[in-house]
Design a protein around this motif. Structure first.
Motif, PDB file in Angstrom:
ATOM      1  N   ILE A 112       0.841  -1.206   0.000  1.00 24.45           N
ATOM      2  CA  ILE A 112       0.000   0.000   0.000  1.00 24.45           C
ATOM      3  C   ILE A 112       0.872   1.251   0.000  1.00 24.45           C
ATOM      4  CG2 ILE A 112      -1.692   1.311   1.341  1.00 24.45           C
ATOM      5  CD1 ILE A 112      -2.828  -1.333   2.306  1.00 24.45           C
ATOM      6  N   ASN A 113       1.941   1.229   0.809  1.00 24.16           N
ATOM      7  CA  ASN A 113       2.837   2.386   0.874  1.00 24.16           C
ATOM      8  C   ASN A 113       3.528   2.647  -0.455  1.00 24.16           C
ATOM      9  OD1 ASN A 113       2.163   2.744   3.522  1.00 24.16           O
ATOM     10  ND2 ASN A 113       4.049   1.917   4.359  1.00 24.16           N
ATOM     11  N   ASN A 114       3.980   1.583  -1.113  1.00 25.21           N
ATOM     12  CA  ASN A 114       4.724   1.740  -2.355  1.00 25.21           C
ATOM     13  C   ASN A 114       3.828   1.903  -3.578  1.00 25.21           C
ATOM     14  OD1 ASN A 114       7.164   1.510  -0.999  1.00 25.21           O
ATOM     15  ND2 ASN A 114       7.242  -0.700  -1.253  1.00 25.21           N
ATOM     16  N   ASN A 115       2.525   1.625  -3.409  1.00 22.19           N
ATOM     17  CA  ASN A 115       1.599   1.732  -4.530  1.00 22.19           C
ATOM     18  C   ASN A 115       0.353   2.513  -4.119  1.00 22.19           C
ATOM     19  OD1 ASN A 115       2.878  -0.382  -6.579  1.00 22.19           O
ATOM     20  ND2 ASN A 115       2.894  -1.292  -4.539  1.00 22.19           N
ATOM     21  N   PRO A 116       0.522   3.735  -3.623  1.00 23.45           N
ATOM     22  CA  PRO A 116      -0.653   4.504  -3.179  1.00 23.45           C
ATOM     23  C   PRO A 116      -1.600   4.836  -4.314  1.00 23.45           C
ATOM     24  CG  PRO A 116       1.279   5.915  -3.262  1.00 23.45           C
ATOM     25  CD  PRO A 116       1.765   4.525  -3.504  1.00 23.45           C
ATOM     26  N   GLY A 117      -1.103   4.807  -5.551  1.00 28.73           N
ATOM     27  CA  GLY A 117      -1.969   5.130  -6.669  1.00 28.73           C
ATOM     28  C   GLY A 117      -3.108   4.147  -6.863  1.00 28.73           C
ATOM     29  N   GLU A 118      -2.980   2.922  -6.313  1.00 31.20           N
ATOM     30  CA  GLU A 118      -4.041   1.931  -6.443  1.00 31.20           C
ATOM     31  C   GLU A 118      -5.109   2.074  -5.367  1.00 31.20           C
ATOM     32  OE1 GLU A 118      -2.780  -2.075  -6.973  1.00 31.20           O
ATOM     33  OE2 GLU A 118      -0.884  -1.514  -7.911  1.00 31.20           O
ATOM     34  N   PHE A 119      -4.896   2.954  -4.402  1.00 39.97           N
ATOM     35  CA  PHE A 119      -5.821   3.062  -3.275  1.00 39.97           C
ATOM     36  C   PHE A 119      -6.269   4.517  -3.066  1.00 39.97           C
ATOM     37  CE2 PHE A 119      -2.914  -0.451  -2.698  1.00 39.97           C
ATOM     38  CZ  PHE A 119      -3.745  -1.502  -2.368  1.00 39.97           C
ATOM     39  N   VAL A 120      -6.424   5.249  -4.140  1.00 41.77           N
ATOM     40  CA  VAL A 120      -6.777   6.664  -4.047  1.00 41.77           C
ATOM     41  C   VAL A 120      -8.289   6.818  -3.932  1.00 41.77           C
ATOM     42  CG1 VAL A 120      -4.748   7.378  -5.343  1.00 41.77           C
ATOM     43  CG2 VAL A 120      -6.878   6.910  -6.558  1.00 41.77           C
ATOM     44  N   ALA A 167      -2.808   2.693 -12.392  1.00 40.88           N
ATOM     45  CA  ALA A 167      -1.922   3.433 -11.488  1.00 40.88           C
ATOM     46  C   ALA A 167      -0.478   3.247 -11.910  1.00 40.88           C
ATOM     47  CB  ALA A 167      -2.113   2.966 -10.048  1.00 40.88           C
ATOM     48  N   ILE A 168       0.251   4.340 -11.888  1.00 41.80           N
ATOM     49  CA  ILE A 168       1.691   4.333 -12.138  1.00 41.80           C
ATOM     50  C   ILE A 168       2.373   4.888 -10.898  1.00 41.80           C
ATOM     51  CG2 ILE A 168       3.561   5.180 -13.586  1.00 41.80           C
ATOM     52  CD1 ILE A 168       1.529   5.526 -15.833  1.00 41.80           C
ATOM     53  N   ASN A 169       3.242   4.087 -10.275  1.00 37.19           N
ATOM     54  CA  ASN A 169       3.984   4.501  -9.091  1.00 37.19           C
ATOM     55  C   ASN A 169       5.474   4.458  -9.405  1.00 37.19           C
ATOM     56  OD1 ASN A 169       1.739   4.353  -6.783  1.00 37.19           O
ATOM     57  ND2 ASN A 169       1.492   2.560  -8.089  1.00 37.19           N
ATOM     58  N   ILE A 170       6.194   5.476  -8.973  1.00 35.31           N
ATOM     59  CA  ILE A 170       7.631   5.532  -9.246  1.00 35.31           C
ATOM     60  C   ILE A 170       8.340   6.223  -8.091  1.00 35.31           C
ATOM     61  CG2 ILE A 170       7.363   7.684 -10.564  1.00 35.31           C
ATOM     62  CD1 ILE A 170       9.776   6.787 -12.233  1.00 35.31           C
ATOM     63  N   SER A 171       9.504   5.693  -7.739  1.00 28.75           N
ATOM     64  CA  SER A 171      10.363   6.298  -6.730  1.00 28.75           C
ATOM     65  C   SER A 171      11.767   6.395  -7.308  1.00 28.75           C
ATOM     66  CB  SER A 171      10.374   5.464  -5.446  1.00 28.75           C
ATOM     67  OG  SER A 171      11.268   6.015  -4.497  1.00 28.75           O
ATOM     68  N   PRO A 172      12.155   7.549  -7.817  1.00 24.75           N
ATOM     69  CA  PRO A 172      13.435   7.662  -8.511  1.00 24.75           C
ATOM     70  C   PRO A 172      14.631   7.911  -7.612  1.00 24.75           C
ATOM     71  CG  PRO A 172      12.221   9.718  -8.691  1.00 24.75           C
ATOM     72  CD  PRO A 172      11.349   8.780  -7.922  1.00 24.75           C
ATOM     73  N   VAL A 173      14.417   8.292  -6.336  1.00 21.58           N
ATOM     74  CA  VAL A 173      15.532   8.601  -5.449  1.00 21.58           C
ATOM     75  C   VAL A 173      15.345   7.840  -4.143  1.00 21.58           C
ATOM     76  CG1 VAL A 173      15.908  10.884  -6.441  1.00 21.58           C
ATOM     77  CG2 VAL A 173      14.360  10.632  -4.502  1.00 21.58           C
ATOM     78  N   GLY A 174      16.438   7.744  -3.370  1.00 20.90           N
ATOM     79  CA  GLY A 174      16.382   7.084  -2.090  1.00 20.90           C
ATOM     80  C   GLY A 174      17.058   5.726  -2.120  1.00 20.90           C
ATOM     81  N   ILE A 219      -2.922  -2.287 -13.723  1.00 22.58           N
ATOM     82  CA  ILE A 219      -4.312  -2.082 -14.139  1.00 22.58           C
ATOM     83  C   ILE A 219      -5.129  -3.146 -13.431  1.00 22.58           C
ATOM     84  CG2 ILE A 219      -5.926  -2.013 -16.072  1.00 22.58           C
ATOM     85  CD1 ILE A 219      -3.633  -1.270 -17.883  1.00 22.58           C
ATOM     86  N   SER A 220      -6.082  -2.733 -12.599  1.00 19.77           N
ATOM     87  CA  SER A 220      -6.804  -3.682 -11.761  1.00 19.77           C
ATOM     88  C   SER A 220      -8.264  -3.291 -11.649  1.00 19.77           C
ATOM     89  CB  SER A 220      -6.177  -3.739 -10.363  1.00 19.77           C
ATOM     90  OG  SER A 220      -6.255  -2.465  -9.740  1.00 19.77           O
ATOM     91  N   PRO A 221      -9.152  -4.266 -11.379  1.00 21.33           N
ATOM     92  CA  PRO A 221     -10.557  -3.939 -11.120  1.00 21.33           C
ATOM     93  C   PRO A 221     -10.692  -3.143  -9.821  1.00 21.33           C
ATOM     94  CG  PRO A 221     -10.265  -6.274 -11.614  1.00 21.33           C
ATOM     95  CD  PRO A 221      -8.910  -5.708 -11.389  1.00 21.33           C
ATOM     96  N   LYS A 222     -11.681  -2.304  -9.719  1.00 19.90           N
ATOM     97  CA  LYS A 222     -11.887  -1.508  -8.508  1.00 19.90           C
ATOM     98  C   LYS A 222     -12.517  -2.339  -7.405  1.00 19.90           C
ATOM     99  CE  LYS A 222     -13.390   2.661  -8.980  1.00 19.90           C
ATOM    100  NZ  LYS A 222     -14.232   3.807  -9.368  1.00 19.90           N
ATOM    101  N   SER A 223     -13.165  -3.443  -7.759  1.00 23.31           N
ATOM    102  CA  SER A 223     -13.786  -4.294  -6.768  1.00 23.31           C
ATOM    103  C   SER A 223     -12.731  -4.931  -5.875  1.00 23.31           C
ATOM    104  CB  SER A 223     -14.621  -5.391  -7.445  1.00 23.31           C
ATOM    105  OG  SER A 223     -15.064  -6.341  -6.494  1.00 23.31           O
ATOM    106  N   LYS A 228      -5.106  -8.567 -11.679  1.00 19.72           N
ATOM    107  CA  LYS A 228      -4.577  -7.331 -12.226  1.00 19.72           C
ATOM    108  C   LYS A 228      -3.377  -7.604 -13.111  1.00 19.72           C
ATOM    109  CE  LYS A 228      -1.902  -6.658  -8.015  1.00 19.72           C
ATOM    110  NZ  LYS A 228      -1.713  -5.792  -6.837  1.00 19.72           N
ATOM    111  N   ILE A 229      -3.113  -6.642 -13.949  1.00 18.50           N
ATOM    112  CA  ILE A 229      -1.907  -6.636 -14.772  1.00 18.50           C
ATOM    113  C   ILE A 229      -0.881  -5.766 -14.059  1.00 18.50           C
ATOM    114  CG2 ILE A 229      -0.947  -6.090 -17.021  1.00 18.50           C
ATOM    115  CD1 ILE A 229      -3.754  -6.383 -18.167  1.00 18.50           C
TER     116      ILE A 229
END
Length: 443
Positions: free
Chosen positions: A319-327, A406-413, A422-426, A433-434
């Protein structure tokens, strides 16, 4: 009575391996680095009817862990270091605990005549429990020389395993604690109805816990844990904790069997460590919906093995690394801020005294709707003490009716990654998901 008896079996099995994609013979690396293990827990509880103001609860717990290897360290005098010997093969360790706990709740209220404050309410929740844990893992612990000075340290043959090793030593004593809650009722003079009375929490909790082991030869009292939590103006959440050592120290920083409060009766002990955390959030849209808690984006969710500690950490890390899927697209914008201050006081042999150190960091989560179906967010972590920028992650989400991209990226650290999904909302179909994910860990 047997209808109140509860028996459960909790079993968890995991395996993991690792390899360097830049090194040769990846298949051999996967085989050599493969680890597996299992953890079993059988809790037995009995819910007894309340005896007046007291709630009594007996309990028995049996735990067992399975391992695939043992590790033993030996001191190499020629090289002046420890060597590690590994032996493969199935082995198991187990542990049992017996307990009986008693708890109650005490209420007190002080009322005021007239004025805005109508009453102050204090709730006290003390508890005490008698526990016994036999030393069933003594054979798995050994002493080994740690350095050239001849100092010895205790090690377990199961160190570094997936589920860790059981602690050594038996415990037969008491665990105790007390928790407090303070609130007050305030009347709004402009509102004469019954709903005009508002409850305000002053202290959500203030607790002190500890334990006393009757089976030890000395130092029978464990460290005291103190914690407090409150909410200022219903906007700023504050949590604080501290660890207090109740024993005096000698010239080498070792504990001696003499309590601190014999010299200073107003002290609970010497502070070993403490922390204070403050969290607040601002957002637009419907204020009646509960805000999502700050999950600590940017803090390390991966242990030294490169994997989360358990399945709960795995889910939180995802969830932390992919917040875009839980907006939540119904919130047009939001900013969450979290500040933490840490204090440690350790004994320094070279300086022959205690040395204090402080650490500060801040992390933030922010997002904004670009359009009703597009959301962008930036999350980050900054270490104030080391003046070091931690993980910075960004995400871009697209709402597609029944689906979400959702696209998640962390370029630094230290932990860099990117993720496209790409996933269903259900919630039932979320695993269908893909997904394309890559992690880059700077060791």
């Amino acid at each position: 009575w047997f209808e109140n008896l509860g028996v459960a079996l909790n079993t968890n099995a995991r395996s993991l391996t690792s390899f360097y994609d830049t090194a040769g013979n990846i298949g051999r690396q996967i085989t050599d680095n493969l680890q597996w293990g299992a953890s079993h827990n059988v809790p037995i509880t009995l819910s007894l009817p309340q005896l007046g103001p007291l709630q009594i609860a007996p309990s028995i717990s049996y735990q067992e862990k399975w391992y695939q290897q043992k590790v033993r360290r030996v001191w190499n005098a020629a090289d002046g270091k420890q060597d590690t010997l590994t032996s493969k093969g199935f082995s198991r360790a187990y542990e049992m605990t017996f307990g009986m706990s008693t708890s109650t709740r005490i209420f007190g209220m002080y009322t005021f005549k007239g004025g805005k404050v109508q009453a102050i309410r204090h709730e006290i929740r003390p508890f005490i429990s008698a526990n016994y844990k036999p030393d069933l893992n003594k054979r798995d612990w050994y002493s080994v020389q740690a350095d050239t000075s001849g100092r010895l340290e205790r090690r377990s043959v199961y160190e570094g395993s997936i589920y860790g090793a059981y602690s050594e030593g038996e415990f037969g004593g008491l665990s105790f604690g007390i928790d407090n809650n303070v609130s007050m009722k305030v009347r709004n003079k402009k509102d004469t109805s019954a709903e005009g009375v508002k409850k305000i929490s002053i202290i959500d909790g203030f607790s002190i816990t500890g334990a006393y082991n009757f089976l030890r030869d000395s130092l029978k009292l464990d460290v005291l844990n103190v914690s407090a939590r409150s909410n200022l103006f219903e906007k700023v959440n504050i949590t604080a904790s501290a660890i207090l050592d109740p024993y005096e120290k000698d010239s080498l920083g070792r504990s001696i069997d003499q309590l601190v409060w014999k010299k200073n009766p107003f002290s609970l002990g010497r502070m070993v460590s403490a922390s204070v955390s403050m969290q607040t959030s601002f957002r637009g849209g419907d204020k009646t919906k509960p805000a999502q808690p700050n999950t600590g984006i940017g803090q390390e969710n991966i242990n030294q093995s490169g994997m989360p500690l358990d399945e709960y950490d795995q889910e939180m890390a995802y969830i932390n690394n992919n917040p875009g899927e839980f907006v939540d697209f119904s919130i047009p914008w939001n900013i969450d801020l979290n500040y933490s201050l840490r204090y440690n006081r350790l004994f320094d042999i070279t300086k022959k005294g205690f040395v204090s150190s402080f650490g500060q960091d801040v992390n933030w989560n922010s997002s904004v709707n670009l359009t009703p179906k597009w959301k962008i967010g930036v999350n980050g972590f900054y270490n104030i003490t080391d003046n070091e920028l931690g993980t910075i992650s960004m995400y871009l989400s697209r709402e597609m009716h029944c689906w979400q991209m959702a696209i998640n990226i962390s370029p630094v650290g230290k932990y860099k990654f990117f993720n496209l999904s790409i996933s269903p909302k259900s919630g039932l179909l979320r695993d269908l998901k893909i997904n394309r994910t890559r992690y880059f860990i700077d060791l």
